[in-house]
Every structure is written in structure tokens, then in C-alpha cells.
Design an enzyme around this catalytic site. Sequence first.
Site, short mmCIF file in Angstrom:
data_model
loop_
_atom_site.label_atom_id
_atom_site.label_comp_id
_atom_site.label_asym_id
_atom_site.label_seq_id
_atom_site.Cartn_x
_atom_site.Cartn_y
_atom_site.Cartn_z
N ARG A 160 2.42 2.16 8.34
CA ARG A 160 3.10 2.88 6.99
C ARG A 160 2.33 1.36 6.02
NH1 ARG A 160 7.67 6.51 5.32
NH2 ARG A 160 6.51 7.99 5.73
N HIS A 175 -1.26 10.94 3.54
CA HIS A 175 0.35 10.65 4.72
C HIS A 175 -0.22 12.38 5.88
CE1 HIS A 175 2.99 10.83 6.49
NE2 HIS A 175 4.12 10.92 5.38
N GLN A 183 2.01 13.22 8.89
CA GLN A 183 3.08 14.88 8.54
C GLN A 183 2.32 16.28 7.87
OE1 GLN A 183 6.09 14.10 7.03
NE2 GLN A 183 6.59 16.58 7.02
N ASP A 223 7.09 18.15 -3.34
CA ASP A 223 7.04 16.67 -2.47
C ASP A 223 8.04 16.57 -4.04
OD1 ASP A 223 7.58 14.04 -1.30
OD2 ASP A 223 5.59 13.45 -2.19
N CYS A 233 7.89 17.62 2.90
CA CYS A 233 7.49 16.80 4.19
C CYS A 233 9.34 16.26 3.80
CB CYS A 233 7.10 16.08 3.60
SG CYS A 233 7.14 14.41 2.30
N ARG A 290 7.19 16.60 13.42
CA ARG A 290 6.95 15.37 13.21
C ARG A 290 6.50 15.01 14.65
NH1 ARG A 290 6.89 12.11 8.26
NH2 ARG A 290 5.35 10.83 9.46
N1 NVA Z 1 4.68 11.46 -1.56
C1 NVA Z 1 6.18 10.41 -0.44
C2 NVA Z 1 6.59 11.27 0.77
C3 NVA Z 1 7.30 10.45 0.94
C4 NVA Z 1 7.90 11.18 3.07
C5 NVA Z 1 6.16 9.16 -1.10
O1 NVA Z 1 5.32 8.44 -0.68
O2 NVA Z 1 7.12 8.16 -1.12
N1 CP Z 2 8.30 12.66 5.66
C1 CP Z 2 8.84 10.73 6.37
O1 CP Z 2 7.40 10.42 6.63
O2 CP Z 2 10.00 10.59 6.03
P1 CP Z 2 9.86 9.20 5.78
O3 CP Z 2 9.84 8.83 4.94
O4 CP Z 2 11.51 9.13 5.99
O5 CP Z 2 9.50 8.76 7.02
#
Ligand code: NVA
Ligand code: CP
Length: 309
Positions: free
Chosen positions: A101, A128, A131, A224, A264, A292
Site C-alpha cells: 500500500r 485500489h 477492494q 467513498d 469500501c 476482502r
Molecule cells: N480513497 C480512500 C480509500 C481508503 C480505503 C483513500 O485512499 O484514503
Molecule cells: N477499504 C480499505 O482498504 O480499508 P483499510 O484502509 O482499513 O485497509
Amino acid sequence: MTRHFLRDDSITPAEQAEILDLAAELKRDRWAQQPLAGPQTVAVIFDKSSTRTRVSFAVGIADLGGSPLIITTASSQLGGKETPADTARVLERQVSAIVWRTYAQKGLEEMAEGTRVPVVNALSDDFHPCQLLADILTIREHKGATQGLTMTFYGDGRSNMAHSYVLSGVMAGMHVRVASPEGYQPRADIVEDARRIGEETGGSVTILTDVEAAADGSDVMVTDTWVSMGKEEEKAQRLRDLGGYKVTTELMARAKDDAIFIHCLPADRGYEVDSEVIDGPQSVIWDEAENRLHAQKALLVWLLRQQGE
Ligand code: NVA
Ligand code: CP
């Protein structure tokens, strides 16, 4: 041959379906596959915070007979101290796959170029895709199939989630609508890629600014956070710009009667979605979060199989 999962279209629509079929099998029989028996180790690296991704990869890798090695960037040499390619060449001698990540998509590409083990995008600024495997699995479970369904995403259309909905949704044969204000619309090259895929799958992409029209006849309503990780400094501006794009009960009423709501998570309740919607009868967010686990296990099984071919 080493295959990586860096963005949704790193796999073909047929491969997406194959992975999702496998995910459904693994959901029925959780310990049916043990490709990581040994145990083999999988590195799971985080430059950003996580609850779901961390837990589902850690549990999933253990379910597959393996051992998860969770690395946070702040306590490693990554993050400007060592290049992704050099890190990958150290890891590949000891681990069977790398899950990461991070911020820039380019880092993932460099990591993948530098290694012979599969690299998986566990969220970047642009996509992502893990997801979306879970989300498409959830839609399949609640709707039977995805072909021809209409899915509407509300909010930051230039975010990782929106881009992944556009690509994965079209790969699954869906008509994807993105309702976002000017300046927050999806990247043109990603929309073009999705439209090319749609010629094969029958899916399509429509970009709208009209919140209500976007909901009409939708099968899947989705949103989101308006402030993705890394965008915290833009928070005040984003709340102003995206304020009209909230998913409310009134908006849900414009979608089909049997429409589902997905997110998500984590959610900023009261901002991009009202609590009445996220806690309401049409919401399937807890199934989505559980999926997931099953989807990522299937992805890992599938990627490890490609290594042997
Ligand atoms: N768009 C959000 C998704 C979190 C799972 C982010 O990147 O923070
Ligand atoms: N949806 C998701 O990726 O959640 P986290 O940021 O908690 O991993």
C-alpha cells in the site's frame, strides 16, 4: 510467468471472473487451498494506514498455510531511503509475494520491474484493485451476476476508488456512472482504457455532474471518503466542492427499489453518506468488508499458480 496486480486491468475480464469464482469457492471452504504451506512468507508493506487490508491479508495468508510479514514503511528502509526495485530484490530471495500500500503508482511499477515474485497493489493514489475484487464478489452475491447492471459512484471521481470502479466495473460488464463536480472527474486515460475494455465486455462509462440523474435506475450505489489519505491538506476545499454529492435516503429512492449500497470503508458518516443509508436495509457493507478476505486469498492462489506456468 510472473504476473503482478498493479491496477484492475493487470488481469483480463476472463481472469477477473476466474479469480472471483475461486473466491466464492474459498468462501464456502476456507482452508481448501494451501499454496503457501511451509509456511512460505508474504511481505505486506504499508506506507499508509489500514485496518481491513492489513487484517484480510494477514488472515488470508495464514489461511493459505503461509506466514504474513507486515512491514510499516516508517520502520523500514523504504520511503526514500532505498528504491522499490532494490527492496524487491532483497525480499524476493525470502518471500513468495509482495503486497504494498503506497502513494505513487510508479513505485509499484518499479517494484514489479525489479522482481520475479508477484507484486500486489494494496491501494495507491490511483487505484485500489483488491477492494474491487471484493466489491464485484459482493455484487455477484447480492445480484446474481454483474453483466448489464448500472453502478453509480458519487464523489471524488479522480480518486483511487473511482478509477478502480471504472475499470473493474466495465471489466465485469457493468455500466459505470461517475457523478462528480468539474475538477474531480476521472482521469481521461483511465476512462479511455475502460471504454476499450467495454467493447469486449459490453460495459460502459458515463461521467455526469447531475447527482439525481446519475441515480435514476441504478442497481448499485457507491461512494467513498471525500478526503483520501494524502489529501488531508485539501480537506476544507474538498468538503465545499463535494458537499452536494452525498448519498442520502432521497438519492437512494431514485435508484432501483432493489438497489444495494456499497462503500469500501472507512466512512465519514454524515459527509459522503448519511448514517441512515450506510446502516439501512440496502447497505451490504459488512459483506463487502468480509469479502476482502476471500477475494484476496483467491488472487494470491491465482498469482502463485501463474508462477508455475
Ligand atoms: N480513497 C480512500 C480509500 C481508503 C480505503 C483513500 O485512499 O484514503
Ligand atoms: N477499504 C480499505 O482498504 O480499508 P483499510 O484502509 O482499513 O485497509
